[in-house]
Write a protein that holds these residues in place. Sequence first.
Motif, PDB file in Angstrom:
ATOM      1  N   TRP A 271      48.262  47.604  35.382  1.00 24.32           N
ATOM      2  CA  TRP A 271      48.158  46.335  34.643  1.00 24.32           C
ATOM      3  C   TRP A 271      47.381  45.253  35.409  1.00 24.32           C
ATOM      4  O   TRP A 271      46.555  44.563  34.820  1.00 24.32           O
ATOM      5  CB  TRP A 271      49.555  45.809  34.284  1.00 24.32           C
ATOM      6  N   PRO A 272      47.652  45.050  36.691  1.00 29.67           N
ATOM      7  CA  PRO A 272      46.940  43.975  37.410  1.00 29.67           C
ATOM      8  C   PRO A 272      45.419  44.139  37.386  1.00 29.67           C
ATOM      9  O   PRO A 272      44.697  43.164  37.580  1.00 29.67           O
ATOM     10  CB  PRO A 272      47.469  44.084  38.840  1.00 29.67           C
ATOM     11  N   LEU A 273      44.942  45.369  37.152  1.00 32.58           N
ATOM     12  CA  LEU A 273      43.491  45.552  37.082  1.00 32.58           C
ATOM     13  C   LEU A 273      42.892  44.724  35.942  1.00 32.58           C
ATOM     14  O   LEU A 273      41.716  44.363  35.966  1.00 32.58           O
ATOM     15  CB  LEU A 273      43.142  47.031  36.861  1.00 32.58           C
ATOM     16  N   LEU A 274      43.721  44.434  34.960  1.00 33.54           N
ATOM     17  CA  LEU A 274      43.230  43.650  33.816  1.00 33.54           C
ATOM     18  C   LEU A 274      43.091  42.162  34.163  1.00 33.54           C
ATOM     19  O   LEU A 274      42.412  41.430  33.445  1.00 33.54           O
ATOM     20  CB  LEU A 274      44.189  43.789  32.629  1.00 33.54           C
ATOM     21  N   VAL A 275      43.768  41.743  35.247  1.00 32.53           N
ATOM     22  CA  VAL A 275      43.774  40.305  35.567  1.00 32.53           C
ATOM     23  C   VAL A 275      42.359  39.790  35.868  1.00 32.53           C
ATOM     24  O   VAL A 275      41.911  38.815  35.248  1.00 32.53           O
ATOM     25  CB  VAL A 275      44.760  39.997  36.719  1.00 32.53           C
ATOM     26  N   PRO A 276      41.604  40.416  36.805  1.00 24.24           N
ATOM     27  CA  PRO A 276      40.238  39.906  37.057  1.00 24.24           C
ATOM     28  C   PRO A 276      39.356  40.000  35.815  1.00 24.24           C
ATOM     29  O   PRO A 276      38.556  39.091  35.554  1.00 24.24           O
ATOM     30  CB  PRO A 276      39.703  40.823  38.164  1.00 24.24           C
ATOM     31  N   LEU A 277      39.525  41.076  35.050  1.00 25.95           N
ATOM     32  CA  LEU A 277      38.680  41.241  33.860  1.00 25.95           C
ATOM     33  C   LEU A 277      39.000  40.157  32.826  1.00 25.95           C
ATOM     34  O   LEU A 277      38.096  39.590  32.205  1.00 25.95           O
ATOM     35  CB  LEU A 277      38.890  42.631  33.250  1.00 25.95           C
ATOM     36  N   SER A 278      40.300  39.873  32.665  1.00 21.87           N
ATOM     37  CA  SER A 278      40.692  38.834  31.706  1.00 21.87           C
ATOM     38  C   SER A 278      40.190  37.470  32.180  1.00 21.87           C
ATOM     39  O   SER A 278      39.715  36.663  31.366  1.00 21.87           O
ATOM     40  CB  SER A 278      42.205  38.781  31.553  1.00 21.87           C
ATOM     41  N   ALA A 279      40.312  37.216  33.497  1.00 21.57           N
ATOM     42  CA  ALA A 279      39.842  35.932  34.037  1.00 21.57           C
ATOM     43  C   ALA A 279      38.342  35.788  33.798  1.00 21.57           C
ATOM     44  O   ALA A 279      37.852  34.719  33.410  1.00 21.57           O
ATOM     45  CB  ALA A 279      40.149  35.854  35.532  1.00 21.57           C
ATOM     46  N   ALA A 280      37.604  36.886  34.004  1.00 15.31           N
ATOM     47  CA  ALA A 280      36.149  36.848  33.779  1.00 15.31           C
ATOM     48  C   ALA A 280      35.851  36.579  32.309  1.00 15.31           C
ATOM     49  O   ALA A 280      34.921  35.823  31.980  1.00 15.31           O
ATOM     50  CB  ALA A 280      35.516  38.168  34.226  1.00 15.31           C
ATOM     51  N   ALA A 281      36.645  37.189  31.425  1.00 13.85           N
ATOM     52  CA  ALA A 281      36.431  36.974  29.984  1.00 13.85           C
ATOM     53  C   ALA A 281      36.692  35.510  29.628  1.00 13.85           C
ATOM     54  O   ALA A 281      35.934  34.903  28.854  1.00 13.85           O
ATOM     55  CB  ALA A 281      37.346  37.892  29.181  1.00 13.85           C
ATOM     56  N   VAL A 282      37.738  34.934  30.216  1.00 12.84           N
ATOM     57  CA  VAL A 282      38.053  33.515  29.973  1.00 12.84           C
ATOM     58  C   VAL A 282      36.893  32.650  30.466  1.00 12.84           C
ATOM     59  O   VAL A 282      36.428  31.733  29.774  1.00 12.84           O
ATOM     60  CB  VAL A 282      39.369  33.126  30.674  1.00 12.84           C
ATOM     61  N   ALA A 283      36.388  32.967  31.671  1.00 17.30           N
ATOM     62  CA  ALA A 283      35.279  32.184  32.245  1.00 17.30           C
ATOM     63  C   ALA A 283      34.026  32.320  31.388  1.00 17.30           C
ATOM     64  O   ALA A 283      33.292  31.345  31.172  1.00 17.30           O
ATOM     65  CB  ALA A 283      34.983  32.667  33.664  1.00 17.30           C
ATOM     66  N   PHE A 284      33.803  33.519  30.894  1.00 22.01           N
ATOM     67  CA  PHE A 284      32.634  33.789  30.049  1.00 22.01           C
ATOM     68  C   PHE A 284      32.654  32.870  28.815  1.00 22.01           C
ATOM     69  O   PHE A 284      31.679  32.173  28.535  1.00 22.01           O
ATOM     70  CB  PHE A 284      32.683  35.266  29.641  1.00 22.01           C
ATOM     71  N   VAL A 285      33.796  32.855  28.134  1.00 28.15           N
ATOM     72  CA  VAL A 285      33.908  32.046  26.908  1.00 28.15           C
ATOM     73  C   VAL A 285      33.853  30.552  27.253  1.00 28.15           C
ATOM     74  O   VAL A 285      33.132  29.776  26.601  1.00 28.15           O
ATOM     75  CB  VAL A 285      35.214  32.382  26.156  1.00 28.15           C
ATOM     76  N   ALA A 286      34.586  30.156  28.312  1.00 29.60           N
ATOM     77  CA  ALA A 286      34.643  28.730  28.691  1.00 29.60           C
ATOM     78  C   ALA A 286      33.257  28.213  29.068  1.00 29.60           C
ATOM     79  O   ALA A 286      32.850  27.119  28.641  1.00 29.60           O
ATOM     80  CB  ALA A 286      35.610  28.543  29.858  1.00 29.60           C
ATOM     81  N   THR A 287      32.500  29.002  29.849  1.00 25.17           N
ATOM     82  CA  THR A 287      31.172  28.542  30.283  1.00 25.17           C
ATOM     83  C   THR A 287      30.208  28.508  29.096  1.00 25.17           C
ATOM     84  O   THR A 287      29.384  27.598  28.979  1.00 25.17           O
ATOM     85  CB  THR A 287      30.604  29.462  31.383  1.00 25.17           C
ATOM     86  N   GLU A 288      30.333  29.504  28.250  1.00 21.53           N
ATOM     87  CA  GLU A 288      29.467  29.554  27.059  1.00 21.53           C
ATOM     88  C   GLU A 288      29.663  28.276  26.215  1.00 21.53           C
ATOM     89  O   GLU A 288      28.695  27.631  25.813  1.00 21.53           O
ATOM     90  CB  GLU A 288      29.826  30.803  26.245  1.00 21.53           C
ATOM     91  N   LEU A 289      30.930  27.927  25.989  1.00 23.88           N
ATOM     92  CA  LEU A 289      31.217  26.738  25.173  1.00 23.88           C
ATOM     93  C   LEU A 289      30.736  25.465  25.877  1.00 23.88           C
ATOM     94  O   LEU A 289      30.137  24.586  25.257  1.00 23.88           O
ATOM     95  CB  LEU A 289      32.721  26.652  24.870  1.00 23.88           C
ATOM     96  N   ALA A 290      31.002  25.393  27.196  1.00 25.91           N
ATOM     97  CA  ALA A 290      30.577  24.210  27.968  1.00 25.91           C
ATOM     98  C   ALA A 290      29.052  24.096  27.944  1.00 25.91           C
ATOM     99  O   ALA A 290      28.498  23.003  27.770  1.00 25.91           O
ATOM    100  CB  ALA A 290      31.081  24.307  29.402  1.00 25.91           C
TER     101      ALA A 290
END
Lengths: 299, 225
Positions: A271-290
Amino acid sequence: MLLARFKGLITRDAGADRVVPPAGFTVRLTLFTAAAMAFLTVFALALSLAAGRLASTWGEELARASTIRISAPEGQLAAQTATVLRVLEQTPGIDSARALTTDEQRALLEPWFGPDLPLESLPMPQIVEVQEAKGGYDADGLRLRLQAEAPGAVLDEHNRWRRPLVAAAGRLRLLGWVAIGLIGAATGAMVTLAAHAALAANAQVIAVLRLVGATDGYIAGAFVRRFTLRTLTGAAVGTFAGLIVLLLMPSAGDTGGILTGLRFGGLQWLWPLLVPLSAAAVAFVATELAARRVLGELA
Amino acid sequence: MIELDNVAYSYSGAALFSGLSLQLAPGSFHFLTGPSGSGKTTFLKLCYGALRATEGRVSVFDTDVADMDRDAVAFARRRIGVVHQDCQFLDHLPLAENVALPLTVTGQASVDQVDNLRELLTWVGLTAKADALPPELSGGERQRAALARALILSPDVILADEPTGNVDWEMSQRLLRLLVELNKMGKTVMIATHDLMLIRAAKSLVPARILRIAGGTLQSAGADL
């Protein structure tokens, strides 16, 4: 467009990487935030999964079990036990029932009174262990019947004390997921702020890129890629640190509760392997919107 | 190529100019002159979509700028080489990469283009400075680099805002000859300048139309130069 940008993340564009000036404080801020958030997420995840395991254990082990305690004068104990077993046999929803042997009752008391307890000389009640069938039984009806036919018998449904414990474990699990959600949202907010600051600080760069024909997609892509990869790196470091700490935590084996069982079990370590990937996905969307917002403002 | 029809522009409600009409036909050569603050730079910015006219219509490559979204403007700019007065660069990239920036952002940075880049740097006399960062360059070098960058995509139109402002006379002549040569190859050129010597020098090289912005209007000039 998002798909194309995601593809751009994987297929490295050295030119686009270089058009954004190398790092400022936003790099360190993003890396640190991502690492700290990932570290916390690992613990929230461990808490949630441990609470889930606990709830499930309590649920499975105790959900379908009840006991009947028979207290009667010595001469009537055997007769009442036989009556109780007969009643249980006739009660719909009972899968099996059996009276515990003297040795089993001694074993139950041993943790409190030691192995040398002279059980024979004590007025011990007889315990009858009951296993419910899948649909359950009518506890109130059984209680009334026992009262009439074996007055010394008292039905103890484990459900009565198990339910709040399972509910508490369920709440803890929910709390863990809520914490993960909040951490994700906070990560998104921090990355948005950092990306916004980086974009605003690079207004001159954006002006030059526009002058030479760069589209908003190209400009945003350069920033999105940078922030996503930074977040991925920071989150990977934070996750690794979190896992190390979890591994170093004491384990109490089968007797463990929430505190000593705060680690992953079996495949849950994936499960923890998903943590960096999820964080990257959040950053991807957040930066795109910004990026879209800032590029609109700078137009 | 670029057409302005009855265009007005105001800064914060104050009219800079109004009623400007002009057609930049393919292969034409224009000088735009006028006193400081008359709106030469603003005029050029209207021509490449960096500003929107307050009134009137600006069309670039047969498309009304008012109808263009930001991506459409970006694509149009790839066909318009712009040399800015203040020569903006990406200060963290070496000169060669700055000159090649239009190739990078349009995904055309290939081995074939490297020769083109080298040739262009040689032409503007900046080969030795290829690895220098923009802050290390003199004003003249920056202006030559800006011109090289504007030309690397072989644009249809070249808009230059004071392209010889910071270079010596010899380099001014050289840059002018380059622009004239490009014009002879069919490129449309417009140079905003207040350097009358440059305009006079150009008269013997190319049949240029000379325009003057003054008092908020656009007039033909040249007879007095």
